[in-house]
Design an enzyme around this catalytic site. Structure first.
Site, PDB file in Angstrom:
ATOM      1  N   ASP A 234       0.759  -1.345   0.084  1.00 52.07           N
ATOM      2  CA  ASP A 234       0.127  -0.003  -0.032  1.00 52.07           C
ATOM      3  C   ASP A 234       0.920   1.268  -0.021  1.00 52.07           C
ATOM      4  O   ASP A 234       1.908   1.254   0.689  1.00 52.07           O
ATOM      5  CB  ASP A 234      -0.860  -0.072   0.977  1.00 52.07           C
ATOM      6  CG  ASP A 234      -1.786   1.342   1.336  1.00 52.07           C
ATOM      7  OD1 ASP A 234      -2.556   1.153   0.631  1.00 52.07           O
ATOM      8  OD2 ASP A 234      -1.631   2.214   1.728  1.00 52.07           O
ATOM      9  N   ASN A 242      -2.462  13.036  -4.053  1.00 54.40           N
ATOM     10  CA  ASN A 242      -3.766  13.452  -4.687  1.00 54.40           C
ATOM     11  C   ASN A 242      -4.102  15.030  -4.403  1.00 54.40           C
ATOM     12  O   ASN A 242      -4.562  15.562  -5.166  1.00 54.40           O
ATOM     13  CB  ASN A 242      -4.878  12.521  -4.630  1.00 54.40           C
ATOM     14  CG  ASN A 242      -4.906  11.251  -5.384  1.00 54.40           C
ATOM     15  OD1 ASN A 242      -4.067  11.246  -6.375  1.00 54.40           O
ATOM     16  ND2 ASN A 242      -5.455  10.181  -4.699  1.00 54.40           N
ATOM     17  N   HIS A 247      -5.186  14.393  -9.072  1.00 53.59           N
ATOM     18  CA  HIS A 247      -5.342  12.870  -9.316  1.00 53.59           C
ATOM     19  C   HIS A 247      -4.548  12.511 -10.537  1.00 53.59           C
ATOM     20  O   HIS A 247      -4.131  11.105 -10.442  1.00 53.59           O
ATOM     21  CB  HIS A 247      -6.774  12.501  -9.545  1.00 53.59           C
ATOM     22  CG  HIS A 247      -7.751  12.911  -8.181  1.00 53.59           C
ATOM     23  ND1 HIS A 247      -7.777  11.860  -7.197  1.00 53.59           N
ATOM     24  CD2 HIS A 247      -8.434  13.655  -7.724  1.00 53.59           C
ATOM     25  CE1 HIS A 247      -8.437  12.133  -6.443  1.00 53.59           C
ATOM     26  NE2 HIS A 247      -9.164  13.264  -6.495  1.00 53.59           N
ATOM     27  N   ASP A 251      -2.153   9.145 -10.233  1.00 50.05           N
ATOM     28  CA  ASP A 251      -2.206   7.984 -11.174  1.00 50.05           C
ATOM     29  C   ASP A 251      -0.811   7.935 -11.877  1.00 50.05           C
ATOM     30  O   ASP A 251      -0.616   6.524 -12.114  1.00 50.05           O
ATOM     31  CB  ASP A 251      -3.324   8.407 -12.269  1.00 50.05           C
ATOM     32  CG  ASP A 251      -4.750   8.536 -12.135  1.00 50.05           C
ATOM     33  OD1 ASP A 251      -5.015   7.905 -11.090  1.00 50.05           O
ATOM     34  OD2 ASP A 251      -5.579   8.845 -12.904  1.00 50.05           O
ATOM     35  N   GLU A 277      -4.838   2.249  -4.111  1.00 46.32           N
ATOM     36  CA  GLU A 277      -3.256   2.602  -4.399  1.00 46.32           C
ATOM     37  C   GLU A 277      -2.574   1.145  -3.670  1.00 46.32           C
ATOM     38  O   GLU A 277      -1.497   1.180  -3.340  1.00 46.32           O
ATOM     39  CB  GLU A 277      -2.859   3.648  -3.303  1.00 46.32           C
ATOM     40  CG  GLU A 277      -3.175   3.368  -1.897  1.00 46.32           C
ATOM     41  CD  GLU A 277      -4.655   4.159  -1.629  1.00 46.32           C
ATOM     42  OE1 GLU A 277      -4.813   4.209  -0.433  1.00 46.32           O
ATOM     43  OE2 GLU A 277      -5.429   4.147  -2.469  1.00 46.32           O
TER      44      GLU A 277
END
Length: 368
Positions: A234, A242, A247, A251, A277
């Site tokens: 994670d 973000n 965002h 990504d 994530e």
């Protein structure tokens, strides 16, 4: 009724019948001329060989079942033509020409059964004519009539052969196109199957793929008496990336880590995007120690990553949880749950570290 709405067999037979009967009219006309036939015979010849083909086409085209009506028309052809031949004493070449033409028409659609049927109907037509009109056998014809019968039959056979060749070529081409379309459909289906098993953002395997691969991997490892480890990963504080950079930056970070994970396990395991994530590594044949080294090395690699996105500097760390078959669980859900619990422990203990399921001494990753 539009021509394209009429059954193709009805249209084909209309053309064939009209051609054959017109050729026969010319050849048989010379026979009637040689026999000094009267106006009634000429009218009968014109009605049968010039008007009749269009009348039966009109009947079949408007019938409730056109194909069935056309097959009936072919049998009627046999009865009428043989009745005509018998009424003129069965002249050899005209009778042979009519018989061969009728046999071709019926056998092309009905096979051997068509031959038997045309023989039956021609016999019935000839017998009826003989009973009604009497029979005087006169097989001879003039050289002109004989030559025209030969020419008419030859021309009709050539037209038939040309049509057969054309239909054969069209069939081969149709099959080729069908094979191409089938191959394209197969490729599209394979692509769709791959897309349903692949995460669109990262190109890694998705949860659906994992749900198929993990049970099979457990079966294989059990059969070979080999370990299997699951590593849950994670990205720490991903929401901050973000919030701070947008965002699209998030990504980009996910894609970069996915690329590195894919390279890390290439040929030796499966990398999945588990959700958001989170990532999951499936490592058949590897025990706790190799998996621990892999997770540790990846964590250090991520911590050292200095990523540039649209002029923005992106940095991150990861937390990892590891479980092993058969030590921590013997079925898929239990193995993933044990790795998830280990990941949760790594989060609770400060993040940027690796925890092994039921392991009291987590391995902390250095920040630098």
């Amino acid at each position: 009724m539009a021509k394209r709405d009429i059954h193709w067999v009805v249209r084909l037979n209309w053309r064939n019948r009209s051609l054959f009967f017109a050729l026969a009219f010319v050849a048989l006309g010379t026979h009637l001329h040689a026999r000094d036939a009267g106006p009634g015979a000429w009218c009968a010849l014109a009605l049968l060989f010039l008007a009749y083909p269009h009348a039966v086409y009109w009947r079949a085209a408007r019938a409730p079942h056109p194909l069935r009506a056309e097959m009936h028309n072919l049998l009627v052809d046999g009865a009428l033509l043989m009745a005509w031949a018998v009424s003129w004493g069965l002249p050899l070449w005209p009778s042979y020409m009519l018989f061969v033409g009728l046999c071709l028409n019926l056998m092309i659609f009905l096979g051997q059964r068509g031959l038997l049927q045309v023989v039956g109907t021609m016999s019935a037509g000839g017998l009826a004519a003989a009973l009604l009109l009497g029979f005087d056998f006169q097989p001879g014809t003039t050289p002109l009539t004989t030559a025209l019968c030969m020419a008419a039959l030859t021309l009709y056979l050539l037209v038939f052969a040309r049509d057969g060749y054309g239909r054969g070529v069209a069939l081969v081409e149709s099959r080729r196109r069908m094979r191409e379309q089938l191959d394209e459909i197969t490729r599209l289906q394979a692509r769709l199957r791959e897309q349903t098993r692949q995460d669109p953002l990262t190109g890694l395997a998705n949860r659906r793929h994992l749900d198929e691969a993990l049970p099979q991997a457990l079966v294989d490892c059990h059969r070979l008496a080999r370990p299997l480890t699951v590593v849950m990963i994670d990205i720490d504080h991903f929401k901050r990336i973000n919030d701070a950079h947008g965002h699209l930056a998030g990504d980009a970070m996910i894609r970069e880590l996915a690329r590195r994970l894919s390279r890390l396990v290439e040929g030796h395991g499966l990398a999945c995007r588990y959700g958001g994530e989170e990532f999951l590594l499936l490592l058949p044949g590897r025990g706790i120690e190799p998996a621990l080294r892999l997770a540790r090395d990846f964590g250090r690699e991520v911590a050292a990553l200095d990523m540039n996105f649209d002029g923005q500097r992106l940095q991150a760390t990861v937390s990892c949880g590891i479980s092993e078959y058969p030590t921590h669980a013997s079925e898929p859900r239990g193995l993933v749950r044990a790795a998830d619990q280990a990941l949760y422990a790594a989060k609770l203990q400060g993040r940027n570290r690796v925890c092994v399921a039921l392991d009291e001494a987590p391995f902390a990753l250095p920040a630098d």
